[in-house]
Design a protein around this motif. Structure first.
Motif, PDB file in Angstrom:
ATOM      1  N   SER A   1      10.858  13.417 -15.460  1.00 32.12           N
ATOM      2  CA  SER A   1      10.872  14.872 -15.366  1.00 32.12           C
ATOM      3  C   SER A   1      11.928  15.403 -16.314  1.00 32.12           C
ATOM      4  CB  SER A   1      11.166  15.323 -13.931  1.00 32.12           C
ATOM      5  OG  SER A   1      12.558  15.354 -13.697  1.00 32.12           O
ATOM      6  N   ASP A   2      12.001  16.718 -16.420  1.00 31.70           N
ATOM      7  CA  ASP A   2      13.067  17.334 -17.207  1.00 31.70           C
ATOM      8  C   ASP A   2      14.181  17.855 -16.304  1.00 31.70           C
ATOM      9  OD1 ASP A   2      11.642  19.359 -16.047  1.00 31.70           O
ATOM     10  OD2 ASP A   2      11.241  20.460 -17.908  1.00 31.70           O
TER      11      ASP A   2
ATOM     12  N   ASN B   1       4.349  22.134 -13.922  1.00 25.93           N
ATOM     13  CA  ASN B   1       4.833  20.860 -13.375  1.00 25.93           C
ATOM     14  C   ASN B   1       3.937  20.335 -12.254  1.00 25.93           C
ATOM     15  OD1 ASN B   1       7.033  20.727 -15.083  1.00 25.93           O
ATOM     16  ND2 ASN B   1       8.402  21.765 -13.657  1.00 25.93           N
ATOM     17  N   ILE B   2       3.618  19.040 -12.329  1.00 25.76           N
ATOM     18  CA  ILE B   2       2.832  18.382 -11.284  1.00 25.76           C
ATOM     19  C   ILE B   2       3.782  17.469 -10.513  1.00 25.76           C
ATOM     20  CG2 ILE B   2       0.833  16.929 -10.764  1.00 25.76           C
ATOM     21  CD1 ILE B   2      -0.264  17.697 -13.535  1.00 25.76           C
TER      22      ILE B   2
ATOM     23  N   HIS C   1       4.278  13.610 -15.789  1.00 26.82           N
ATOM     24  CA  HIS C   1       4.833  14.293 -16.949  1.00 26.82           C
ATOM     25  C   HIS C   1       4.009  14.141 -18.218  1.00 26.82           C
ATOM     26  CE1 HIS C   1       6.360  10.164 -17.087  1.00 26.82           C
ATOM     27  NE2 HIS C   1       6.426  10.317 -18.404  1.00 26.82           N
ATOM     28  N   ARG C   2       2.989  13.293 -18.162  1.00 19.38           N
ATOM     29  CA  ARG C   2       2.120  13.124 -19.328  1.00 19.38           C
ATOM     30  C   ARG C   2       0.674  13.048 -18.864  1.00 19.38           C
ATOM     31  NH1 ARG C   2       0.840   7.746 -22.857  1.00 19.38           N
ATOM     32  NH2 ARG C   2      -0.428   8.773 -24.455  1.00 19.38           N
ATOM     33  N   VAL C   3      -0.169  13.849 -19.460  1.00 25.65           N
ATOM     34  CA  VAL C   3      -1.597  13.834 -19.137  1.00 25.65           C
ATOM     35  C   VAL C   3      -2.391  13.741 -20.440  1.00 25.65           C
ATOM     36  CG1 VAL C   3      -3.526  15.179 -18.237  1.00 25.65           C
ATOM     37  CG2 VAL C   3      -1.371  15.110 -16.976  1.00 25.65           C
ATOM     38  N   ALA C   4      -3.118  12.649 -20.592  1.00 24.56           N
ATOM     39  CA  ALA C   4      -3.987  12.446 -21.754  1.00 24.56           C
ATOM     40  C   ALA C   4      -5.409  12.285 -21.234  1.00 24.56           C
ATOM     41  CB  ALA C   4      -3.554  11.214 -22.536  1.00 24.56           C
ATOM     42  N   LYS C   5      -6.157  13.353 -21.301  1.00 23.68           N
ATOM     43  CA  LYS C   5      -7.521  13.379 -20.749  1.00 23.68           C
ATOM     44  C   LYS C   5      -8.370  12.242 -21.313  1.00 23.68           C
ATOM     45  CE  LYS C   5     -11.507  16.442 -20.201  1.00 23.68           C
ATOM     46  NZ  LYS C   5     -12.098  17.748 -20.575  1.00 23.68           N
ATOM     47  N   ASP C   6      -9.172  11.625 -20.429  1.00 15.56           N
ATOM     48  CA  ASP C   6     -10.037  10.489 -20.776  1.00 15.56           C
ATOM     49  C   ASP C   6      -9.247   9.258 -21.199  1.00 15.56           C
ATOM     50  OD1 ASP C   6     -12.402  11.975 -20.262  1.00 15.56           O
ATOM     51  OD2 ASP C   6     -12.297  12.852 -22.274  1.00 15.56           O
ATOM     52  N   PHE C   7      -7.962   9.233 -20.837  1.00 14.35           N
ATOM     53  CA  PHE C   7      -7.138   8.066 -21.149  1.00 14.35           C
ATOM     54  C   PHE C   7      -6.262   7.716 -19.949  1.00 14.35           C
ATOM     55  CE2 PHE C   7      -3.314   6.459 -23.791  1.00 14.35           C
ATOM     56  CZ  PHE C   7      -3.726   5.139 -23.634  1.00 14.35           C
TER      57      PHE C   7
ATOM     58  N   LEU D   1       0.834  -1.196   0.000  1.00 18.44           N
ATOM     59  CA  LEU D   1       0.000   0.000   0.000  1.00 18.44           C
ATOM     60  C   LEU D   1       0.876   1.256   0.000  1.00 18.44           C
ATOM     61  CD1 LEU D   1      -3.046   0.667   0.064  1.00 18.44           C
ATOM     62  CD2 LEU D   1      -2.820   0.984   2.534  1.00 18.44           C
ATOM     63  N   VAL D   2       0.666   2.128  -1.008  1.00 19.66           N
ATOM     64  CA  VAL D   2       1.439   3.365  -1.116  1.00 19.66           C
ATOM     65  C   VAL D   2       0.491   4.543  -1.310  1.00 19.66           C
ATOM     66  CG1 VAL D   2       3.432   2.178  -2.123  1.00 19.66           C
ATOM     67  CG2 VAL D   2       1.715   3.199  -3.629  1.00 19.66           C
ATOM     68  N   GLU D   3       1.012   5.730  -1.012  1.00 19.73           N
ATOM     69  CA  GLU D   3       0.215   6.942  -1.187  1.00 19.73           C
ATOM     70  C   GLU D   3       1.015   7.973  -1.976  1.00 19.73           C
ATOM     71  OE1 GLU D   3      -2.866   9.007   1.669  1.00 19.73           O
ATOM     72  OE2 GLU D   3      -0.825   9.624   2.220  1.00 19.73           O
ATOM     73  N   ILE D   4       0.388   8.501  -3.029  1.00 21.80           N
ATOM     74  CA  ILE D   4       1.002   9.517  -3.873  1.00 21.80           C
ATOM     75  C   ILE D   4       0.409  10.870  -3.492  1.00 21.80           C
ATOM     76  CG2 ILE D   4       1.431  10.281  -6.238  1.00 21.80           C
ATOM     77  CD1 ILE D   4       0.736   7.402  -7.141  1.00 21.80           C
ATOM     78  N   SER D   5       1.254  11.764  -3.023  1.00 23.53           N
ATOM     79  CA  SER D   5       0.796  13.101  -2.623  1.00 23.53           C
ATOM     80  C   SER D   5       1.093  14.103  -3.731  1.00 23.53           C
ATOM     81  CB  SER D   5       1.481  13.541  -1.331  1.00 23.53           C
ATOM     82  OG  SER D   5       1.168  12.665  -0.275  1.00 23.53           O
ATOM     83  N   THR D   6       0.092  14.902  -4.098  1.00 28.83           N
ATOM     84  CA  THR D   6       0.251  15.952  -5.105  1.00 28.83           C
ATOM     85  C   THR D   6      -0.442  17.221  -4.603  1.00 28.83           C
ATOM     86  OG1 THR D   6      -1.822  15.669  -6.356  1.00 28.83           O
ATOM     87  CG2 THR D   6      -0.038  14.109  -6.828  1.00 28.83           C
ATOM     88  N   SER D   7      -0.277  18.306  -5.315  1.00 29.34           N
ATOM     89  CA  SER D   7      -0.941  19.556  -4.953  1.00 29.34           C
ATOM     90  C   SER D   7      -2.456  19.474  -5.193  1.00 29.34           C
ATOM     91  CB  SER D   7      -0.350  20.723  -5.753  1.00 29.34           C
ATOM     92  OG  SER D   7      -0.509  20.494  -7.149  1.00 29.34           O
TER      93      SER D   7
END
Length: 249
Positions: A143-144, A240-241, A130-136, A90-96
């Motif tokens: 990262s860069d 950046n997310i 680094h990649r967001v494809a809406k509805d996918f 079990l892991v947790e990813i924290s974002t803004s």
């Protein structure tokens, strides 16, 4: 008889010279090897010092001196043993945008062990979605930033064998491994990048092409928020997310 002994002496002299020359070349080769090894160590030390300096506003610091560089031939026995010693799922990813809780599957032991290893190293704290494809899908683990690629270099150069399971499909919320498409007929996984299926109907065309090794059990609303961000032509978010991932249990 008078010409015989000088000839023998000359021959012996040439043999001695030849041996000395061979010995000299051998010594020179050994010295070159030592110098090459020292140069590798100097570069490694320089790399370690560079990565410990936080950059990019992420406030991370990865101690590469505690990371074992892993190569392909060591992969399966290493991850098998590591998985036994580190059984967390079990892991947790924290974002803004909020937190995403993920349950890793035990029936994909190599992928689970590798992911837990990278989380405990702090690798993902250097990376973005680094990649967001809406509805996918939304994809993370790259990262860069220079730090991300320096850590990758130290972690090792390897691919994870696919662990396709009929029951692990790319439904909405599936947690799956990215892979390199070039010269990858075995469909092995990248050790560093993952994606979460965001589309409401899933992404079942990816079944048996990517290894699903977990699922989101809480936080799909966060995934949906991330899927709405503005991106460039390569589906890279314009802002950046960042993420931080921790092991819960």
């Amino acid at each position: 008889m008078s010409f015989r002994y000088p000839f023998i002496i000359a021959l012996l002299f040439l043999v001695i010279l030849s041996c000395e020359d061979s010995k000299s070349k051998s010594t020179k080769t050994e010295k070159q090897k030592i110098e090459l090894q020292k140069e590798k160590e100097r570069k490694r030390d320089s790399l370690l010092k560079a990565v410990k300096i936080p950059k990019g506003g992420n406030n991370f610091s990865v101690d590469l001196t505690k990371i074992e560089n892993l190569q392909q031939e060591q992969l399966i026995p290493f991850l098998t043993q590591y998985g036994k010693e580190n059984p967390e799922t079990l892991v947790e990813i924290s974002t803004s945008f909020g937190n995403i809780k993920v349950k890793l599957y035990k029936n994909t032991p190599l992928h689970r062990a590798n992911f837990i290893r990278l989380v405990k190293m702090g690798y993902f704290d250097t990376s973005f979605f680094h990649r967001v494809a809406k509805d996918f899908v939304i994809q993370g683990g790259n990262s860069d930033l220079q730090e991300t690629h320096e850590v990758r270099h130290q972690v090792g150069s390897y691919l994870i064998p696919n662990e396709f399971k009929a029951e692990n499909t790319h439904q909405r919320g599936a947690f799956s491994a990215a892979k390199y498409s070039e010269q990858n007929i075995s469909k092995a996984s990248s050790p560093f990048e993952f994606f979460i299926v965001q589309g409401k109907n899933g992404a079942h065309h990816l079944d048996n092409d990517h290894t699903v090794f977990g699922k989101v059990i809480r936080g799909m609303d966060v995934v949906d928020k991330i899927a709405q961000v503005e991106v460039d032509q390569s589906e890279w978010p314009k802002k950046n997310i960042t993420m931080k991932i921790k092991v819960l249990r």
